[in-house]
Design an enzyme around this catalytic site. Structure first.
Site, PDB file in Angstrom:
ATOM      1  N   ASP A  92       0.719  -1.352  -0.273  1.00 39.68           N
ATOM      2  CA  ASP A  92      -0.086   0.061   0.074  1.00 39.68           C
ATOM      3  C   ASP A  92       0.978   1.278  -0.119  1.00 39.68           C
ATOM      4  O   ASP A  92       0.201   2.129  -0.150  1.00 39.68           O
ATOM      5  CB  ASP A  92      -1.018  -0.010   1.320  1.00 39.68           C
ATOM      6  N   ASP A 153      -5.161  -5.239  -6.377  1.00 45.08           N
ATOM      7  CA  ASP A 153      -4.914  -3.747  -6.051  1.00 45.08           C
ATOM      8  C   ASP A 153      -3.440  -3.052  -6.580  1.00 45.08           C
ATOM      9  O   ASP A 153      -3.159  -1.973  -6.645  1.00 45.08           O
ATOM     10  CB  ASP A 153      -5.115  -3.663  -4.597  1.00 45.08           C
TER      11      ASP A 153
HETATM   12  N1  GLY Z   1      -7.074  -2.615  -0.727  1.00 45.05           N
HETATM   13  C1  GLY Z   1      -7.584  -1.546  -1.628  1.00 45.05           C
HETATM   14  C2  GLY Z   1      -9.214  -1.441  -1.576  1.00 45.05           C
HETATM   15  O1  GLY Z   1      -9.675  -1.903  -0.759  1.00 45.05           O
HETATM   16  O2  GLY Z   1      -9.811  -1.164  -2.619  1.00 45.05           O
END
Ligand code: GLY
Length: 374
Positions: A92, A153
């Site tokens: 992230d 993601d």
């Molecule tokens: N992990 C990123 C989202 O929840 O879109």
């Protein structure tokens, strides 16, 4: 009943919401993360979470529109406050710093932001798993199922690496990003364009072992925002590299999204949720897809694909601006410019009917790009 407002009016509302959020975030000293659709009162934290770069990025985008020194100062201060996130062991960090520090350099020429973004890119590149050729989620990711987990993601973490390669010329950033994107195209994207959120691999051999969804319904449901991250991530990969294979994946994933989104175009949180239509929608997924499509509309060489992408992006933006931005009707007393009805994590019960900061970010990005062309 949707309003009849124009995209120009939508842009003005989205900017208004950045301004009202800045007042609230400053007064309460929090990074705004999500606000219930019913109230518009932001929830957030002082230290910030993986979504907090989007807040700083909204301020950089506002600066790009206003040119006001005050906006740049606020954007830089919120961006630099994210520095402790460099130490988090999670993919992230790509979200956090690509949406904030990279914009700080690209839009604001802040050298402090450039240095911060390069430090983040170093760390993200170092997370790559050599045998698998991917960047796994890491031990401190907010949604994950083990160190062998790689999610769709992460395609939207790669813009940090594409950018670092561009500004430094260092091939190591490119190598990690290309390897991850190629593996993701192979592992996560089906022939019909459907995307699965998570793939696990064998840490010894690097071979793919199994797939699942963390945020869609059941174990295999097609999570709408994952589909959206795929569209955006492959569009950004194409913009950075000009590899046609990424363009093809982005377009195929977008076609799947449109085939399943339904007449409203703003999809339910999972295309396969058995209780549709009695389930939450995710307006943020539509905003992310529109931003990805506008990348294709601007950078693809094929005129037909450019036009198709532009038409699709405009259809999504119209649906969002008319039916999901406040005010919805004369008696609506919520803050103006909220993007209603996003869903973070239905399965975990997190923020299931909210305005969420990344939705606002991708909506503003889309409307800014759209406005430049009109
Ligand atoms: N992990 C990123 C989202 O929840 O879109």
């Amino acid at each position: 009943m949707p309003t009849s407002r124009t995209l120009e009016e939508g842009l003005a509302l989205a900017r208004h919401r950045v301004a009202s959020t800045l007042v609230e975030a400053t007064r309460r000293d929090i990074f705004p993360h999500a606000a219930p659709s019913a109230t518009g009162v932001w929830e957030g934290t002082r230290a910030g979470v993986w979504t907090s770069g989007f807040w700083a990025g909204l301020l950089w985008q506002e600066f790009a529109l206003s040119g006001r020194a005050d906006d740049a100062r606020a954007a830089e201060a919120w961006t630099l406050r994210l520095t402790p996130h460099l130490d988090r062991k999670t993919h992230d960090i790509g979200f956090v710093f690509a949406s904030s520090a990279v914009l700080g350099w690209e839009l604001g020429q802040s050298e402090a932001c450039r240095d911060l973004a390069l430090s983040a890119a170093d760390r993200l590149a170092a997370m790559a798993h050599t045998a698998a050729g991917v960047i796994p989620v890491g031990s401190q990711a907010e949604v994950a199922a083990g160190l062998d987990d790689v999610t769709i993601d992460c395609m939207v973490n790669l813009p940090l690496l594409w950018w670092a390669w561009k500004v430094t010329g260092e091939e190591r950033f490119l190598r990690v990003a290309v390897s991850h994107a190629d593996r993701t195209a192979e592992w996560h994207v089906k022939e019909d364009g459907r995307i699965i959120q998570s793939v696990h691999f064998d840490p010894e051999t690097g071979e793919r072992t199994r797939e699942e969804t963390h945020q869609g319904s059941g174990t295999q449901g097609c999570w709408t925002r994952g589909q959206a991250w795929g569209v955006y991530g492959f569009a950004a990969a194409y913009r950075a590299t000009r590899h046609e294979r990424y363009l093809e994946v982005a377009d195929r994933a977008a076609t799947y999204f449109f085939r399943r989104a339904g007449a409203d175009l703003v999809p339910f949180y999972c295309f396969d949720a058995p209780a549709i239509p009695e389930v939450r929608r995710d307006s943020s997924a539509a905003a992310i897809v529109s931003a990805g499509l506008l990348i294709l509309a601007e950078h693809a060489e094929d005129p037909a694909l450019r036009q198709r992408s532009r038409d699709r992006a405009e259809a999504l933006l119209s649906a969002l601006v008319r039916g999901y931005l406040t005010p919805q009707g004369e008696r609506d007393r919520r803050p103006s410019g909220m993007l209603l009805h996003s869903c973070y994590n239905r399965r975990a019960g997190w923020d299931t009917d909210h305005e969420i900061v990344w939705g606002n970010y991708f909506l503003l990005e889309s409307l800014r790009v759209w406005a430049r062309r009109h």
